[in-house]
Scaffold this motif. Structure first.
Motif: not given
Length: 401
Positions: A116-135
């Motif tokens: 649903e639109p609205g609500g607070p945004a999550l205060p996280c900075d690691l939002i790009d898959r390639d920055l944290i991912w491993a298959d």
């Protein structure tokens, strides 16, 4: 559609505060936009509550034109769903729903949920898959969760043994050192966890298990140190400085590289060494079980760096700079504490003779060589040229972690 053929839902005396909207919504579900639904019922505030609900969900309402029919109001099926009209799924159309970049506006919504639109945004900075991912993260989490062990059951704490005083003191010192290292190995992934967008839940889950692993290692190393009633050993200033540089690294990939690929990779060799030279069954089982867990941590660290290196051509330069920066920061420290080094020699010596002490020192030097070679091979796997891998392996902290 004439009024005679318009479907009617009779709420009888069911009020909206009791769930009447569920019946209205069900009756509207299969109607096309613009179709009408008659709503009957005896609730005194039915028209007002129905109008309020329809406004929230994008439907129209008109008053009943024939009170004798029992219909209190007519609902006109809308094309949207009110406040949900602009809702978006927290994820993509692929079977796993994982997108390259997560939206902080999804908050804590589960992946695939309609947000649903609205609500607070999550205060996280690691939002790009390639920055944290491993298959391998999903499968590694599954195996990690299945491989959890209970210290009270898996380790023979009540085994009967008595070691010579010098040997017990050496075990206590090494366990003190290991517990200190596990403090850092616990803090690093714990700090990263809260920065990862929950859309990438497999990595979160895997790091959460890693934190649990380190907490368990911290427990069992401390318990073994205290098992025979001795106080813990010493903590060197140089060792603490080395671990502090791990904790201070803010970049996810660099932290994973320094901790898991280099530090915990070297720890695998140390735990194998302790397994071979353990003077009692408790020490042997503690180090053996810890090594199984650490192998998973190293596997994820290597797989993550391989994944990011494939999408970031500048990664190798940043990794090299991180090693050099850490080496320079620790250049004035003593490295591995003398008490720890001597304890390892005592454990490997086997006897208090010149020949035994020489053998102990040779085995510890071999351990350090194995650590160096292990780091070098992992660096080559990550794409570093052989000569550069050798140089970076040699620059790794003398405190092992």
């Amino acid at each position: 559609m004439t009024p005679a053929t318009v479907p009617i839902v009779d709420l009888t005396d069911l009020g909206f505060e009791e769930g009447a909207h569920l019946l209205v919504r069900r009756a509207l579900k299969d109607l096309p936009p613009g179709a009408e639904l008659g709503v009957a019922g005896r609730g005194r505030d039915l028209p007002d509550r129905l109008s309020e609900w329809c406004g929230e969900h994008g439907h129209g309402v008109r008053p009943a034109d024939d009170p004798d029919s029992g219909v209190r109001a007519w609902v006109v099926r809308g094309t949207g769903d009110g406040r949900w009209a602009e809702a978006r799924r927290a994820g993509g159309p692929a079977p796993d729903g994982i997108v390259p970049r997560a939206d902080p506006g999804w908050g804590l919504a589960a992946r695939g949920a309609l947000v649903e639109p609205g609500g607070p945004a999550l205060p996280c900075d690691l939002i790009d898959r390639d920055l944290i991912w491993a298959d391998i993260a999903p499968g590694l989490y599954t195996s990690a969760a299945a491989a959890q062990w209970n210290p009270d059951v898996a380790i023979p704490w009540d085994a009967e043994f008595t070691l010579p005083d010098e040997l017990e003191r050496a075990v206590v010192q090494v366990m003190t050192y290991l517990a200190e290292n596990e403090q850092a190995a616990l803090i690093v992934p714990a700090r990263l966890l809260g920065r990862i967008h929950p859309h990438f839940r497999e990595v979160q889950q895997l790091l959460a298990v890693q934190v649990a692993d380190e907490a368990r290692h911290l427990e069992v190393f401390s318990r073994r140190a205290l098992l025979k009633g001795r106080a813990l050993g010493t903590s060197s200033a140089g060792g603490r400085e080395s671990l502090a540089t791990l904790i201070a690294e803010p970049d996810f990939s660099l932290a994973s590289f320094l901790l898991s690929v280099l530090g915990e990779g070297s720890l695998l060799n140390l735990l194998s060494f302790l397994d071979r030279h353990a003077p009692d069954p408790v020490t042997r089982q503690v180090t053996r079980l810890a090594r199984q867990d650490e192998a998973r941590h190293v596997a994820f660290g290597v797989a993550h760096i391989q994944h990011q290196a494939a999408v970031d051509p500048g990664l190798h330069g940043r990794l090299r700079a991180a090693v050099e920066r850490r080496h320079d920061a620790l250049s004035g420290t003593a490295g591995l504490g003398e008490d720890v080094l001597e304890a390892l020699v005592v454990l490997a010596a086997g006897e208090w003779t010149p020949r035994g002490v020489r053998r102990g020192y040779e085995r510890v030097r071999l351990l350090q060589r194995e650590m160096y070679e292990g780091r070098r091979h992992r660096l080559i796997r990550l794409g570093f040229p052989a000569d550069e891998a050798a140089e970076l392996s040699a620059l790794h902290t003398r405190n092992f972690m």
